[in-house]
Write a protein that holds these residues in place. Structure first.
Motif, PDB file in Angstrom:
ATOM      1  N   LEU A 115      29.131  23.435  12.017  1.00  0.00           N
ATOM      2  CA  LEU A 115      28.779  22.122  11.480  1.00  0.00           C
ATOM      3  C   LEU A 115      27.325  21.811  11.787  1.00  0.00           C
ATOM      4  CD1 LEU A 115      31.910  20.135  12.731  1.00  0.00           C
ATOM      5  CD2 LEU A 115      31.656  21.435  10.603  1.00  0.00           C
ATOM      6  N   GLU A 116      26.705  21.003  10.900  1.00  0.00           N
ATOM      7  CA  GLU A 116      25.321  20.587  11.118  1.00  0.00           C
ATOM      8  C   GLU A 116      25.118  19.178  10.598  1.00  0.00           C
ATOM      9  OE1 GLU A 116      21.728  23.739  11.167  1.00  0.00           O
ATOM     10  OE2 GLU A 116      22.721  23.552   9.222  1.00  0.00           O
ATOM     11  N   ARG A 117      24.060  18.554  11.108  1.00  0.00           N
ATOM     12  CA  ARG A 117      23.558  17.293  10.576  1.00  0.00           C
ATOM     13  C   ARG A 117      22.083  17.516  10.248  1.00  0.00           C
ATOM     14  NH1 ARG A 117      25.105  14.397  14.317  1.00  0.00           N
ATOM     15  NH2 ARG A 117      26.934  13.412  13.369  1.00  0.00           N
ATOM     16  N   ILE A 118      21.739  17.351   8.971  1.00  0.00           N
ATOM     17  CA  ILE A 118      20.384  17.656   8.516  1.00  0.00           C
ATOM     18  C   ILE A 118      19.743  16.389   7.974  1.00  0.00           C
ATOM     19  CG2 ILE A 118      18.956  19.091   7.001  1.00  0.00           C
ATOM     20  CD1 ILE A 118      21.278  21.052   6.811  1.00  0.00           C
ATOM     21  N   THR A 119      18.553  16.075   8.463  1.00  0.00           N
ATOM     22  CA  THR A 119      17.769  14.938   7.987  1.00  0.00           C
ATOM     23  C   THR A 119      16.558  15.455   7.231  1.00  0.00           C
ATOM     24  OG1 THR A 119      18.465  13.536   9.836  1.00  0.00           O
ATOM     25  CG2 THR A 119      16.477  12.883   8.652  1.00  0.00           C
ATOM     26  N   ALA A 120      16.297  14.870   6.073  1.00  0.00           N
ATOM     27  CA  ALA A 120      15.170  15.300   5.245  1.00  0.00           C
ATOM     28  C   ALA A 120      14.243  14.127   4.973  1.00  0.00           C
ATOM     29  CB  ALA A 120      15.679  15.879   3.925  1.00  0.00           C
ATOM     30  N   ARG A 121      13.006  14.441   4.662  1.00  0.00           N
ATOM     31  CA  ARG A 121      12.078  13.397   4.214  1.00  0.00           C
ATOM     32  C   ARG A 121      12.355  13.030   2.760  1.00  0.00           C
ATOM     33  NH1 ARG A 121       6.567  15.868   4.764  1.00  0.00           N
ATOM     34  NH2 ARG A 121       5.857  13.767   4.191  1.00  0.00           N
ATOM     35  N   ALA A 303      20.974  25.481 -19.384  1.00  0.00           N
ATOM     36  CA  ALA A 303      20.445  25.895 -18.087  1.00  0.00           C
ATOM     37  C   ALA A 303      18.924  25.795 -18.074  1.00  0.00           C
ATOM     38  CB  ALA A 303      20.890  27.322 -17.779  1.00  0.00           C
ATOM     39  N   ALA A 304      18.295  26.110 -19.207  1.00  0.00           N
ATOM     40  CA  ALA A 304      16.838  26.040 -19.283  1.00  0.00           C
ATOM     41  C   ALA A 304      16.350  24.608 -19.122  1.00  0.00           C
ATOM     42  CB  ALA A 304      16.359  26.621 -20.614  1.00  0.00           C
ATOM     43  N   THR A 305      17.036  23.656 -19.747  1.00  0.00           N
ATOM     44  CA  THR A 305      16.655  22.253 -19.607  1.00  0.00           C
ATOM     45  C   THR A 305      16.845  21.787 -18.173  1.00  0.00           C
ATOM     46  OG1 THR A 305      17.219  21.761 -21.905  1.00  0.00           O
ATOM     47  CG2 THR A 305      17.148  19.909 -20.387  1.00  0.00           C
ATOM     48  N   ALA A 306      17.937  22.201 -17.539  1.00  0.00           N
ATOM     49  CA  ALA A 306      18.178  21.823 -16.147  1.00  0.00           C
ATOM     50  C   ALA A 306      17.073  22.357 -15.241  1.00  0.00           C
ATOM     51  CB  ALA A 306      19.539  22.347 -15.691  1.00  0.00           C
ATOM     52  N   ALA A 307      16.679  23.621 -15.449  1.00  0.00           N
ATOM     53  CA  ALA A 307      15.609  24.206 -14.638  1.00  0.00           C
ATOM     54  C   ALA A 307      14.297  23.464 -14.852  1.00  0.00           C
ATOM     55  CB  ALA A 307      15.451  25.690 -14.985  1.00  0.00           C
ATOM     56  N   ALA A 308      14.014  23.094 -16.097  1.00  0.00           N
ATOM     57  CA  ALA A 308      12.784  22.363 -16.391  1.00  0.00           C
ATOM     58  C   ALA A 308      12.782  20.992 -15.737  1.00  0.00           C
ATOM     59  CB  ALA A 308      12.616  22.229 -17.901  1.00  0.00           C
ATOM     60  N   GLU A 309      13.940  20.316 -15.727  1.00  0.00           N
ATOM     61  CA  GLU A 309      14.029  19.022 -15.061  1.00  0.00           C
ATOM     62  C   GLU A 309      13.788  19.159 -13.565  1.00  0.00           C
ATOM     63  OE1 GLU A 309      17.606  16.941 -15.852  1.00  0.00           O
ATOM     64  OE2 GLU A 309      16.886  16.188 -17.788  1.00  0.00           O
ATOM     65  N   GLY A 310      14.335  20.222 -12.981  1.00  0.00           N
ATOM     66  CA  GLY A 310      14.109  20.448 -11.560  1.00  0.00           C
ATOM     67  C   GLY A 310      12.627  20.572 -11.252  1.00  0.00           C
ATOM     68  N   ARG A 311      11.924  21.338 -12.069  1.00  0.00           N
ATOM     69  CA  ARG A 311      10.490  21.506 -11.839  1.00  0.00           C
ATOM     70  C   ARG A 311       9.734  20.201 -12.068  1.00  0.00           C
ATOM     71  NH1 ARG A 311      11.613  25.862 -14.976  1.00  0.00           N
ATOM     72  NH2 ARG A 311      10.321  25.094 -16.700  1.00  0.00           N
ATOM     73  N   ALA A 312      10.155  19.438 -13.088  1.00  0.00           N
ATOM     74  CA  ALA A 312       9.474  18.178 -13.377  1.00  0.00           C
ATOM     75  C   ALA A 312       9.649  17.174 -12.249  1.00  0.00           C
ATOM     76  CB  ALA A 312      10.000  17.601 -14.692  1.00  0.00           C
ATOM     77  N   ALA A 313      10.787  17.224 -11.560  1.00  0.00           N
ATOM     78  CA  ALA A 313      11.039  16.277 -10.475  1.00  0.00           C
ATOM     79  C   ALA A 313      10.167  16.530  -9.261  1.00  0.00           C
ATOM     80  CB  ALA A 313      12.512  16.335 -10.064  1.00  0.00           C
ATOM     81  N   ALA A 314       9.551  17.696  -9.187  1.00  0.00           N
ATOM     82  CA  ALA A 314       8.724  18.022  -8.018  1.00  0.00           C
ATOM     83  C   ALA A 314       7.568  17.035  -7.857  1.00  0.00           C
ATOM     84  CB  ALA A 314       8.197  19.451  -8.130  1.00  0.00           C
ATOM     85  N   ALA A 315       6.958  16.609  -8.964  1.00  0.00           N
ATOM     86  CA  ALA A 315       5.802  15.710  -8.867  1.00  0.00           C
ATOM     87  C   ALA A 315       6.153  14.383  -8.206  1.00  0.00           C
ATOM     88  CB  ALA A 315       5.184  15.501 -10.249  1.00  0.00           C
ATOM     89  N   PRO A 316       7.196  13.654  -8.661  1.00  0.00           N
ATOM     90  CA  PRO A 316       7.524  12.412  -7.953  1.00  0.00           C
ATOM     91  C   PRO A 316       8.007  12.633  -6.528  1.00  0.00           C
ATOM     92  CG  PRO A 316       9.123  12.872  -9.700  1.00  0.00           C
ATOM     93  CD  PRO A 316       7.981  13.791  -9.898  1.00  0.00           C
ATOM     94  N   VAL A 317       8.663  13.776  -6.252  1.00  0.00           N
ATOM     95  CA  VAL A 317       9.068  14.061  -4.876  1.00  0.00           C
ATOM     96  C   VAL A 317       7.837  14.239  -3.997  1.00  0.00           C
ATOM     97  CG1 VAL A 317      10.237  15.700  -3.350  1.00  0.00           C
ATOM     98  CG2 VAL A 317      11.286  15.067  -5.522  1.00  0.00           C
ATOM     99  N   LEU A 318       6.835  14.939  -4.499  1.00  0.00           N
ATOM    100  CA  LEU A 318       5.596  15.134  -3.739  1.00  0.00           C
ATOM    101  C   LEU A 318       4.880  13.814  -3.492  1.00  0.00           C
ATOM    102  CD1 LEU A 318       4.328  18.387  -5.474  1.00  0.00           C
ATOM    103  CD2 LEU A 318       5.025  18.182  -3.085  1.00  0.00           C
ATOM    104  N   ARG A 319       4.898  12.920  -4.486  1.00  0.00           N
ATOM    105  CA  ARG A 319       4.282  11.606  -4.285  1.00  0.00           C
ATOM    106  C   ARG A 319       5.019  10.836  -3.201  1.00  0.00           C
ATOM    107  NH1 ARG A 319       3.666  11.735  -9.983  1.00  0.00           N
ATOM    108  NH2 ARG A 319       5.552  10.489 -10.303  1.00  0.00           N
ATOM    109  N   HIS A 320       6.353  10.966  -3.181  1.00  0.00           N
ATOM    110  CA  HIS A 320       7.120  10.300  -2.126  1.00  0.00           C
ATOM    111  C   HIS A 320       6.754  10.856  -0.755  1.00  0.00           C
ATOM    112  CE1 HIS A 320      10.557   8.623   0.045  1.00  0.00           C
ATOM    113  NE2 HIS A 320      10.755   9.835   0.535  1.00  0.00           N
ATOM    114  N   LEU A 321       6.634  12.168  -0.651  1.00  0.00           N
ATOM    115  CA  LEU A 321       6.297  12.785   0.630  1.00  0.00           C
ATOM    116  C   LEU A 321       4.917  12.366   1.120  1.00  0.00           C
ATOM    117  CD1 LEU A 321       7.624  16.428   0.022  1.00  0.00           C
ATOM    118  CD2 LEU A 321       8.705  14.632   1.390  1.00  0.00           C
ATOM    119  N   ARG A 326       5.524   4.182  -3.865  1.00  0.00           N
ATOM    120  CA  ARG A 326       6.214   3.027  -3.275  1.00  0.00           C
ATOM    121  C   ARG A 326       6.566   2.044  -4.391  1.00  0.00           C
ATOM    122  NH1 ARG A 326       5.904   3.164   2.154  1.00  0.00           N
ATOM    123  NH2 ARG A 326       4.316   4.502   3.098  1.00  0.00           N
ATOM    124  N   PRO A 327       7.683   2.300  -5.084  1.00  0.00           N
ATOM    125  CA  PRO A 327       8.070   1.438  -6.210  1.00  0.00           C
ATOM    126  C   PRO A 327       8.221  -0.014  -5.778  1.00  0.00           C
ATOM    127  CG  PRO A 327       9.402   3.428  -6.158  1.00  0.00           C
ATOM    128  CD  PRO A 327       8.632   3.394  -4.870  1.00  0.00           C
TER     129      PRO A 327
END
Length: 421
Positions: A115-121, A303-321, A326-327
């Protein structure tokens, strides 16, 4: 029992094309420690079981995803997605199940190692979608063997090498139904018919005539017969006729629903239309620092659209990090009115109403065939956009809506409504 605790920068939950696409882009962009958790023994998602071609190539207008050609099989596409994530520096862990939340950005996991407990930014949910089985579709009759969903069929044939039967009926007429036909023929079965409760469309009729089996439209499955093995599928036609198709195998295709259990446990707001997490054009959910991508949001695209969405989400995740995202204020809701079933994304960030979704467009789905009607976008009595549908739109297939009207949304106004006139 005390769980060991540790921290990561980004935790991606779900190792399908969407999650792996997000992990690859984030790791390559310097997001820090990026970790993917996949509950199956192997990462790659459903494409691992789809041995037909059509994967890879250019996807969602964002360039080559994996360097693979469009005729690539699902397993090859899945392997390429895993390789891209690992090659970029992400850690991909399999046979790890996330069992619950223990804080806004903390989850509890179970694995063979303990078992684990994982905290992420930042957390990225990419748990995908699943097909509803026969029981969830409330189809009466006996409970014989020989009844499958598309995913169950593909696993039985391609993973376990099982003998399926001899004569099959496919219930559905969306792209995944045609994949089921390919799998059945690979297994040596005769396809008796394809059945849909939707009206006829000229192009599919030609395709099925060439395929050598009929497409039965406006027909509803009313029961299954046989015991212990399936012997027939009972139908009721729109004109009141009833018939029985004699077969020993039936495959129920489509009717995907998001795997939203973890999102629901975490208290995320769910959209009533998609039944996945409500999210805005930056893939933000209702919880700060938690993002969502792929078929969890709008079951079920390619699957291609899902992969593209994953890559597109990286930009807002990086801004959050970086602390720059700060919406301010509550997002503006977007709702699809009947006969439309849903719209995705379904929120507009109040702090940036000009932020565009992937490929600069929204996805919509309808519950009935639309032909040359007007699609109208409005807010608080103001018409923001109007367009005529130039081509027929069919149920079971998403269709796009341009996002040029976003800049006219009042961030302090009411819900944006999409209607068909």
């Amino acid at each position: 029992m005390t769980r060991p605790e540790r921290s990561v920068d980004v935790l991606v939950i779900g190792g399908g094309p969407a999650g792996l696409g997000a992990a690859a882009e984030l790791a390559a962009s310097g997001a820090g420690h990026v970790e993917v958790l996949e509950r199956e023994q192997d990462a790659g998602g459903m494409p691992r079981h789809c041995h037909h071609g059509g994967f890879g190539g250019r996807d969602a207008g964002r360039g080559p995803a994996t360097g693979l050609r469009g005729g690539t099989t699902g397993p090859a596409f899945a392997r390429a997605c895993v390789s891209a994530a690992v090659g970029a520096g992400a850690l991909v862990r399999t046979a790890v199940t996330v069992t619950g939340w223990d804080g806004p950005l903390t989850v509890e996991t179970t694995a063979p190692t303990g078992l684990e407990r994982i905290t992420a930014r930042a957390l990225v949910l990419a748990t995908g979608a699943r097909e509803r089985p026969r029981t969830a579709r409330l189809i009466p009759g006996s409970r014989p063997s020989g009844v499958y969903t598309t995913g169950e069929l593909q696993r039985a044939v391609h993973v376990h090498g099982q003998t399926i039967g001899t004569r099959a009926v496919v219930v559905g007429n969306e792209p995944v139904a045609h994949a089921a036909v390919d799998t059945l023929r690979t297994a040596g079965l005769e396809v008796v018919a394809m059945v849909t409760d939707q009206p006829a469309s000229p192009l599919p009729a030609v395709v099925h005539a060439r395929a050598g089996f009929p497409l039965l439209t406006r027909a509803t499955v009313t029961g299954l017969t046989g015991r212990p093995r399936l012997s027939g599928v009972e139908l009721r036609h729109a004109d009141g006729r009833t018939t029985t198709l004699f077969c020993d195998t039936v495959v129920f295709t489509g009717d995907f629903v998001p795997e939203h259990e973890l999102a629901r446990r975490g208290g995320l707001v769910l959209d009533q239309g998609t039944r996945g997490p409500a999210y805005d054009t930056g893939y933000r959910t209702s919880r700060s620092g938690v993002f969502a991508v792929g078929n969890l949001l709008h079951a079920a695209g390619s699957a291609a659209t899902a992969a593209a969405e994953g890559r597109a989400a990286a930009a807002p995740v990086l801004r959050h990090l970086s602390g720059l995202d700060r919406p301010a204020g509550h997002p503006v809701r977007i709702e699809a009115e009947t006969p439309l079933l849903w719209v995705a994304p379904n929120r507009v960030p109040a702090h940036d109403t000009s932020a565009l979704p992937l490929d600069g467009r929204f996805l919509l789905r309808t519950g009935r065939r639309l032909a040359r009607q007007h699609l109208v976008v409005g807010q608080d009595g103001r018409e923001l956009h109007r367009q005529r549908l130039l081509l027929p739109v069919l149920p079971g297939r998403p269709f796009p809506l341009g996002a040029g009207w976003l800049e006219r949304v009042d961030p302090l106004g009411g819900t944006v409504h999409l209607t068909v006139l």
